[in-house]
Design a protein around this motif. Structure first.
Motif, PDB file in Angstrom:
ATOM      1  N   LEU A 133       0.832  -1.354  -0.173  1.00 49.81           N
ATOM      2  CA  LEU A 133      -0.002   0.016   0.002  1.00 49.81           C
ATOM      3  C   LEU A 133       0.849   1.234   0.058  1.00 49.81           C
ATOM      4  O   LEU A 133       0.677   2.136  -0.850  1.00 49.81           O
ATOM      5  N   THR A 134       2.056   1.198   0.801  1.00 48.59           N
ATOM      6  CA  THR A 134       2.733   2.377   0.930  1.00 48.59           C
ATOM      7  C   THR A 134       3.588   2.384  -0.481  1.00 48.59           C
ATOM      8  O   THR A 134       3.806   3.749  -0.939  1.00 48.59           O
ATOM      9  N   TYR A 135       3.897   1.612  -1.145  1.00 48.40           N
ATOM     10  CA  TYR A 135       4.395   1.567  -2.470  1.00 48.40           C
ATOM     11  C   TYR A 135       3.460   2.216  -3.632  1.00 48.40           C
ATOM     12  O   TYR A 135       3.950   3.124  -4.223  1.00 48.40           O
ATOM     13  N   VAL A 136       2.236   1.896  -3.420  1.00 42.56           N
ATOM     14  CA  VAL A 136       1.367   2.641  -4.335  1.00 42.56           C
ATOM     15  C   VAL A 136       1.242   4.024  -3.896  1.00 42.56           C
ATOM     16  O   VAL A 136       1.120   4.930  -5.179  1.00 42.56           O
TER      17      VAL A 136
ATOM     18  N   GLU B 248       1.570  19.724  -6.106  1.00 45.36           N
ATOM     19  CA  GLU B 248       0.921  18.442  -5.561  1.00 45.36           C
ATOM     20  C   GLU B 248      -0.396  18.483  -5.024  1.00 45.36           C
ATOM     21  O   GLU B 248      -0.634  18.524  -3.828  1.00 45.36           O
ATOM     22  N   GLN B 249      -1.600  18.676  -6.058  1.00 44.56           N
ATOM     23  CA  GLN B 249      -2.795  19.155  -5.567  1.00 44.56           C
ATOM     24  C   GLN B 249      -3.442  18.011  -4.899  1.00 44.56           C
ATOM     25  O   GLN B 249      -4.670  18.195  -4.697  1.00 44.56           O
ATOM     26  N   TRP B 250      -2.810  16.687  -4.764  1.00 48.65           N
ATOM     27  CA  TRP B 250      -3.504  15.646  -4.046  1.00 48.65           C
ATOM     28  C   TRP B 250      -3.578  15.399  -2.684  1.00 48.65           C
ATOM     29  O   TRP B 250      -2.271  15.782  -1.891  1.00 48.65           O
ATOM     30  N   LYS B 251      -4.473  14.843  -1.909  1.00 50.76           N
ATOM     31  CA  LYS B 251      -4.320  14.368  -0.687  1.00 50.76           C
ATOM     32  C   LYS B 251      -4.933  12.851  -0.662  1.00 50.76           C
ATOM     33  O   LYS B 251      -5.957  12.745  -1.418  1.00 50.76           O
ATOM     34  N   PHE B 252      -4.478  11.993  -0.117  1.00 52.55           N
ATOM     35  CA  PHE B 252      -4.664  10.622  -0.208  1.00 52.55           C
ATOM     36  C   PHE B 252      -5.436  10.104   1.160  1.00 52.55           C
ATOM     37  O   PHE B 252      -4.754  10.007   2.082  1.00 52.55           O
ATOM     38  N   VAL B 253      -6.620   9.867   1.122  1.00 55.09           N
ATOM     39  CA  VAL B 253      -7.268   9.181   2.182  1.00 55.09           C
ATOM     40  C   VAL B 253      -7.668   7.602   2.302  1.00 55.09           C
ATOM     41  O   VAL B 253      -8.286   7.368   1.171  1.00 55.09           O
TER      42      VAL B 253
ATOM     43  N   GLY C 230      -9.521  -4.443  -0.795  1.00 51.66           N
ATOM     44  CA  GLY C 230      -8.414  -4.443   0.311  1.00 51.66           C
ATOM     45  C   GLY C 230      -8.380  -3.318   1.196  1.00 51.66           C
ATOM     46  O   GLY C 230      -8.259  -2.926   2.480  1.00 51.66           O
ATOM     47  N   ALA C 231      -8.110  -2.200   0.206  1.00 50.02           N
ATOM     48  CA  ALA C 231      -7.834  -0.994   0.631  1.00 50.02           C
ATOM     49  C   ALA C 231      -8.626   0.084  -0.519  1.00 50.02           C
ATOM     50  O   ALA C 231      -8.488  -0.145  -1.836  1.00 50.02           O
ATOM     51  N   VAL C 232      -9.181   1.191   0.095  1.00 50.70           N
ATOM     52  CA  VAL C 232      -9.632   2.081  -0.969  1.00 50.70           C
ATOM     53  C   VAL C 232      -8.973   3.623  -0.603  1.00 50.70           C
ATOM     54  O   VAL C 232      -8.910   3.895   0.337  1.00 50.70           O
ATOM     55  N   VAL C 233      -8.453   4.095  -1.874  1.00 52.98           N
ATOM     56  CA  VAL C 233      -7.876   5.482  -1.718  1.00 52.98           C
ATOM     57  C   VAL C 233      -8.690   6.494  -2.488  1.00 52.98           C
ATOM     58  O   VAL C 233      -8.989   6.648  -3.513  1.00 52.98           O
TER      59      VAL C 233
ATOM     60  N   ALA D  93       3.244  -4.249  -7.884  1.00 53.38           N
ATOM     61  CA  ALA D  93       3.111  -4.931  -6.662  1.00 53.38           C
ATOM     62  C   ALA D  93       2.335  -6.085  -6.603  1.00 53.38           C
ATOM     63  O   ALA D  93       2.148  -6.533  -5.429  1.00 53.38           O
ATOM     64  N   GLY D  94       1.761  -6.441  -7.660  1.00 46.38           N
ATOM     65  CA  GLY D  94       0.949  -7.826  -7.709  1.00 46.38           C
ATOM     66  C   GLY D  94      -0.502  -7.326  -7.379  1.00 46.38           C
ATOM     67  O   GLY D  94      -1.018  -8.588  -7.056  1.00 46.38           O
ATOM     68  N   LEU D  95      -0.939  -6.180  -7.408  1.00 47.36           N
ATOM     69  CA  LEU D  95      -2.327  -5.931  -6.977  1.00 47.36           C
ATOM     70  C   LEU D  95      -3.400  -5.469  -8.257  1.00 47.36           C
ATOM     71  O   LEU D  95      -2.517  -4.880  -9.170  1.00 47.36           O
ATOM     72  N   ASP D  96      -4.338  -5.643  -7.974  1.00 48.56           N
ATOM     73  CA  ASP D  96      -5.199  -5.320  -8.903  1.00 48.56           C
ATOM     74  C   ASP D  96      -6.136  -4.071  -8.611  1.00 48.56           C
ATOM     75  O   ASP D  96      -5.804  -3.628  -7.119  1.00 48.56           O
TER      76      ASP D  96
END
Ligand SMILES: Cc1cc2nc3c(=O)[nH]c(=O)nc-3n(C[C@H](O)[C@H](O)[C@H](O)COP(=O)(O)O)c2cc1C
Length: 202
Positions: free
Chosen positions: A29-32, A46-51, A76-79, A146-149
């Motif tokens: 998740l950190t890698y993403v 850097e207009q983004w914030k990731f929740v 598994g996780a939603v950003v 990272a092997g994630l979908d």
């Protein structure tokens, strides 16, 4: 390297249902998220914030705000990528800090003047959201590495998403939601128009 990158592009697909019982390793998740952080942005702002949402309750609530799309609740996780609005004001501390970093010393005042003109003439919400989409694309490619979908979710009710995140409309606009995990269904064949239909050389 060239080959590997294109393998990732070909491999990624929009996953419409994840294996709900498979969590994502924190390092993946950190890698993403790092891929998002390293993305390019207009003026370097850097207009983004990731929740990041990983609890079943938060994901289920968010699914309801996404017209009940099951890839949200099963991920598994939603950003949720929030586009910065108030911080983009030319008089904000944020703009001063980041512009000073991008345009140090003598360049700063000129850059701020330029930015002030740009900001006044721009649909700031649309512009900020666009920057977030660039980060999103990089994050989905990184997830594949990272092997994630993944699945990008643009179908959501922004008012309800803001309410769930307790985020003020003047501060952030929900730009895009990214669901990550291990897909439970097949992606099918990649459908894309051929290059000669998309490209015009002049
Ligand atoms: C900005 C954006 C918003 C999207 N919103 C949704 C969505 O709400 N629901 C969904 O199932 N797919 C969504 N998608 C995924 C696209 O439908 C998908 O990427 C496209 O059909 C191409 O298929 P592929 O990604 O599997 O190659 C979105 C994609 C993008 C880039």
């Amino acid at each position: 390297m060239k080959q590997q990158l294109f393998e990732l592009f070909n491999k990624r697909f929009a996953c419409h249902l994840f294996q709900a019982d498979r969590p994502i390793a924190a390092a993946d998740l950190t890698y993403v998220l790092e891929a998002g952080r390293l993305s390019p942005s207009s003026f370097g702002l850097e207009q983004w914030k990731f929740v990041v949402l990983t609890s079943a309750r938060h994901k289920q609530d968010l699914q309801a705000a996404c017209f009940n799309q099951p890839q949200v609740g099963s991920a598994g996780a939603v950003v949720v990528i929030l586009a910065k609005l108030a911080d983009m004001d030319p008089d904000s501390d944020y703009v001063r800090r980041l512009l000073a970093r991008e345009y140090p010393g003598d360049q700063f005042e000129g850059a701020l003047k330029n930015y002030r003109g740009f900001h006044a003439a721009t649909d700031v919400k649309a512009w900020s959201v666009t920057q977030c989409h660039i980060a999103a694309a990089n994050m989905m490619t990184a997830a594949t590495a990272a092997g994630l979908d993944s699945c990008a979710i643009g179908g959501f009710d922004p008012i309800e998403v803001r309410r769930q995140l307790d985020s003020a409309p003047t501060r952030y606009e929900p730009a895009l939601i990214l669901a990550f995990g291990y897909c439970a269904v097949d992606g099918g064949e990649k459908q894309r128009l051929p290059l000669d239909e998309l490209v015009e050389y002049r």
